[in-house]
Write an enzyme that holds these catalytic residues in place. Structure first.
Site, PDB file in Angstrom:
ATOM      1  N   GLY A 355      12.206 -53.572  -4.463  1.00 23.77           N
ATOM      2  CA  GLY A 355      10.497 -53.642  -3.454  1.00 23.77           C
ATOM      3  C   GLY A 355      10.047 -55.074  -3.922  1.00 23.77           C
ATOM      4  CG  ASP A 468      18.170 -53.583 -13.382  1.00 25.51           C
ATOM      5  OD1 ASP A 468      18.857 -53.699 -14.239  1.00 25.51           O
ATOM      6  OD2 ASP A 468      17.115 -53.458 -11.898  1.00 25.51           O
TER       7      ASP A 468
END
Length: 674
Positions: A355, A468
Site C-alpha cells: 500500500g 520483510d
C-alpha cells in the site's frame, strides 16, 4: 383563517421532509454499486514489473481525476506496459467522484493477474489494459448490455408499446444532447404514468464522431431491454442507462423547478379542504397520524436498507472487526479521507508492497501516517488484520506504533504514528547526496534495528518474525532513531515450535536461503535479512540478491574480510571519518548474520550484545554469505506466494530448489571442522 394557514404550511413541510428522506437513500452519493465487470483472459508473468507499473498508473490516474473528474495514464517502461483510464459521470461532484474512484480502485484488482479489466460502477468507470484503448468506441466481443426486471405492465401490449416508444425517444434525445454537449447528458421524466429517465456518458478521450458512433450503437442495443424497468449499455467508449427511477443528480435550481409543480399539486387540494372549518380538525388529526406512521416506517426502512448496503460493501473478518469497533483502534473512514485531503498525491509519504502511505492531519491537529492498502482481495485483507492483531498490543521505541485502523470504508486503512524523516533507503541511496549519514548515525541505526528485532523475537512475550526486513521498511524518526515498519507479512511462532512451514513471502535479496528452498520460517530468517541490511548501511550500497561478482556487496565484503581489510568496504562517502575497529566489527557482524547455515547465525539478542557490550566477543564467520548459484533476479521484487493467485511464484523457485539446496549443503559441509 390564521390557523388554516398554519396547517397549510405544516403539510408543505411534511412533503419536503418526506421528499428529502426518500432522496437520502436513492441518491447514493458516489453511486458505487457494481454495474458490470470484465476480467481479461490473458495473465501477466509473475516476477515482472506489471504490479509496480499498475500501481504507478493508478496513482497517476488518481492525480488527474482529483483535478478534472477523469484521468488517463500510460506506463510503458519497463515492460510490460500498463494503460489505465478512469472517469466519473458528469453529474457527480468532485468529492463524490473521488469516493467512487476509491471504491473502484479496490474492486478492480480482483481481476488480477489478468492483464486487462473493466469496471463499471453506477457513478464511474475504471479500466486498465496492456495496450492503448483511449480511442476505442465499441468492442463487439466484450461490450455488455444489462437489463433490469420487467415493468408491471409488460403484459399489456398497448402500455408496453407506449413504454418502448418513450424509451426509444429518451435514448435518441440523450444521444443528440451528449454529442453536442461534451459527451454527457441526462434526460428528465418524459411525462405520462410511467416516466423514463436517462443518462449518457462518453469517455473524454473520444472525439465527437467517436462519441456519436458509440452512443448510436449503445442505443440500438439497449432498446432490446424494453419493456424492462431499466437497462445499461456498457461499451468500450461510453455508458448509457435508462430507468423508471431518477438515479442521477441534478443541479439544485433544476431540482427546485422539478419539485415546485409537485408541491403545488399536493398543496392545492389541501388548501381547498382546509377552507371548510368543520373538517380541518379531523383531517389534521388523521393525516398527522398517517404521516407520523409513514415517517417512522420510512426511517426504519432507510436505516435498515442503507445499513445493509453499507455492511455488504465491507471486506472484513467479522470476529476481528467487532473487536476493533469496540476498541479505541477504530477510526472512521471519512475522517481519515478528509485528513489526507482525499489521499491527495501531495500528501504521499511513500509506497510499499501492500500500500501507499499518506500524511494525515486529524481534526484535533495530530499528524499521523495513513497506510492505504492497494487491494481488497482475501490475501491482502489477511495481511491487514494480521498487522493489526500482531502489533496493536506491543510498543517499543524502535517499532512504528499502530494508532488504529479503519474497516468500514471502501478500502482498509491503517493509522500509524507520524515519523518525520524519510525511510532509510531514501536517505541511504539518495542519488543527489543531499544528506550523507555519519558513521555514528549509521551505527545507532543498526543498533536500534537490532534492539527492535530482539524485542520482536521474544522481548515482547511473543516470538514475532517480521519476514520483510529491508531498508525501505525502516523509518527514521527524530534524531534518526530507526523504527521498523510494515508488519503485513509478520508471523507469530509459539515458543514450543522450531519453525513454521509457510509460503515464500518477502523481498529478494533479503530472504534466507533455507526459507527460499524449503519454506521453513524461523527468527533466523530475520537475522539473515538484518545481516544484509547491516552490510548495506555500512557500505552505502544496495545488495543485488544472490549473485556472484563485484555487483554483490555480500561477495565484496566477504572478499575484503578474507584479505583482512574489511574496513575498506565502508561507504567511501564517509571519507575515512569512522573508527576502523568499530566499523570492522559491524561488518563482521553482518557477515555472521548472513551465513548460509541457520545454526551458525547468532540470535538478535546476541547481536545486541555484540553491538553494545565491548567485552562481548564477536565470533568469526565460518561461511561465505552467498550461494554458489546465480539463480535469482537482482531486482528487489516483493514476493508473496501465500495467495493461490500467485502459486506460479512458488513453482518458479521450486524448479531450482535442488541446485540451491546442494549449494547450501556444500558450504555447510565445508565449514565443519576436520
Amino acid at each position: 383563517m390564521e390557523f388554516s394557514i398554519s396547517i397549510y404550511l405544516y403539510w408543505i413541510w411534511v412533503f419536503l421532509i418526506l421528499n428529502s428522506l426518500s432522496n437520502s437513500c436513492i441518491y447514493a452519493k458516489g453511486r458505487t454499486n457494481d454495474a458490470g465487470r470484465l476480467c481479461g483472459s490473458s495473465e501477466y508473468t509473475p516476477l515482472t514489473n506489471f504490479i509496480p507499473n499498475f500501481i504507478v498508473a493508478m496513482d497517476n490516474v488518481q492525480i488527474e481525476l482529483s483535478i478534472k473528474n477523469w484521468g488517463a495514464s500510460n506506463i510503458s517502461a519497463p515492460n510490460p506496459p500498463v494503460f489505465a483510464f478512469a472517469q466519473c459521470f458528469g453529474d457527480l461532484s468532485a468529492p463524490d467522484c473521488r469516493s467512487c474512484f476509491a471504491v473502484a480502485r479496490t474492486k478492480l484488482p480482483n481481476c488480477l493477474p489478468s492483464v486487462s479489466a473493466r469496471l463499471y460502477l453506477d457513478g464511474c468507470y475504471l479500466r486498465y489494459d496492456n495496450h492503448s484503448f483511449i480511442h476505442e468506441t465499441i468492442d463487439e466481443k466484450h461490450d455488455k448490455i444489462s437489463c433490469g426486471p420487467p415493468t408491471d405492465f409488460s403484459s399489456d401490449e398497448l402500455m408496453r408499446s407506449e413504454f418502448v416508444r418513450k424509451v426509444k425517444e429518451v435514448l435518441s434525445i440523450l444521444t443528440a444532447k451528449a454529442v453536442n454537449k461534451g459527451g454527457y447528458a441526462v434526460d428528465e421524466d418524459r411525462g405520462g404514468v410511467e416516466g423514463v429517465f436517462g443518462l449518457a456518458q462518453c469517455w473524454k478521450t473520444l472525439s465527437k464522431d467517436e462519441c456519436r458512433n458509440c452512443l448510436l450503437n449503445a442505443s440500438a442495443a439497449l432498446l432490446d431491454c424494453a419493456p424492462a424497468a431499466e437497462g445499461r449499455a456498457m461499451f468500450a467508449g461510453c455508458y448509457l442507462r435508462y430507468s423508471t427511477d431518477r438515479f442521477f443528480h441534478v443541479e439544485p435550481q433544476q431540482e427546485e423547478e422539478n419539485e415546485a409543480p409537485k408541491i403545488l399539486a399536493i398543496v392545492s387540494p389541501l388548501r381547498d379542504l382546509l377552507a371548510s372549518n368543520r373538517v380541518w380538525i379531523v383531517i389534521a388529526g388523521i393525516f398527522s397520524a398517517i404521516v407520523l406512521g409513514l415517517l417512522a416506517l420510512f426511517g426504519v426502512y432507510v436505516g435498515v436498507y442503507c445499513g445493509y448496503r453499507s455492511k455488504k460493501n465491507r471486506v472484513i473478518h467479522e470476529d476481528v472487526s467487532i473487536t476493533i469497533q469496540k476498541s479505541n483502534l477504530n477510526f472512521k473512514y471519512e475522517i481519515l479521507e478528509r485528513a489526507t485531503e482525499y489521499f491527495n498525491m501531495s500528501r504521499k509519504l511513500g509506497q510499499g508492497g501492500a500500500g501507499s502511505v499518506f500524511k494525515g492531519i486529524l481534526p484535533d491537529g495530530k499528524i499521523v501516517a495513513v497506510k492505504r492498502l492497494f487491494f481488497n482481495t482475501r490475501q491482502w485483507v489477511d495481511e491487514f488484520f494480521n498487522e493489526v492483531n500482531l502489533i496493536s498490543g506491543i510498543e517499543h521505541k524502535n517499532l512504528v506504533k499502530l494508532l488504529g485502523c479503519s474497516i468500514e470504508g471502501p478500502e482498509s486503512l491503517l493509522v500509524y504514528e507520524f515519523v518525520p524523516n524519510k525511510s532509510l533507503d531514501q536517505i541511504l541511496y539518495d542519488k543527489k547526496n543531499t544528506y550523507i549519514l555519519s558513521w555514528q548515525q549509521r551505527f545507532d541505526i543498526i543498533a536500534g534495528i537490532a534492539e527492535g528485532l530482539a524485542y520482536l523475537h521474544g522481548g515482547c512475550g511473543l516470538k514475532i518474525i517480521h519476514r520483510d526486513i529491508k531498508s525501505s521498511n525502516i523509518l527514521l524518526g527524530d534524531d534518526f532513531i530507526p523504527k521498523i515498519a510494515d508488519f503485513g507479512l509478520a508471523r507469530s511462532v509459539s515458543a514450543d515450535r522450531t519453525h513454521l512451514s509457510t509460503g515464500i513471502a518477502g523481498t529478494l535479496g533479503y530472504m534466507a536461503p533455507e526459507y527460499l528452498v524449503r519454506g521453513q520460517l524461523t527468527e533466523k530468517a530475520d537475522v539473515y535479512a538484518f545481516g544484509v541490511l547491516v552490510l548495506e548501511i555500512a557500505s552505502g550500497r544496495k545488495n543485488s540478491a544472490f549473485t556472484l561478482g563485484s555487483s554483490s556487496i555480500l561477495h565484496s565484503v566477504w572478499k575484503c574480510y578474507k584479505e583482512k581489510k574489511i574496513f575498506e568496504s565502508v561507504d567511501p562517502g564517509l571519507k575515512s571519518n569512522f573508527p576502523i575497529e568499530e566499523a570492522s566489527n559491524v561488518l563482521q557482524i553482518g557477515l555472521l548474520c548472513t551465513q548460509a547455515s541457520v545454526a551458525l547465525r547468532p540470535s538478535m539478542s546476541d547481536v545486541v550484545k555484540m553491538l553494545t557490550d565491548e567485552e562481548y566477543g564477536i565470533p568469526s564467520p565460518k561461511q561465505p554469505p552467498f550461494l554458489n548459484a546465480s539463480l535469482l533476479n537482482a531486482d528487489e521484487t516483493r514476493v508473496v506466494s501465500d495467495s493461490p493467485d500467485l502459486e506460479e511464484i512458488s513453482s518458479s523457485f521450486s524448479a531450482n530448489s535442488s541446485n540451491l539446496y546442494e549449494s547450501i549443503v556444500e558450504t555447510t559441509e565445508a565449514s565443519k571442522p576436520s
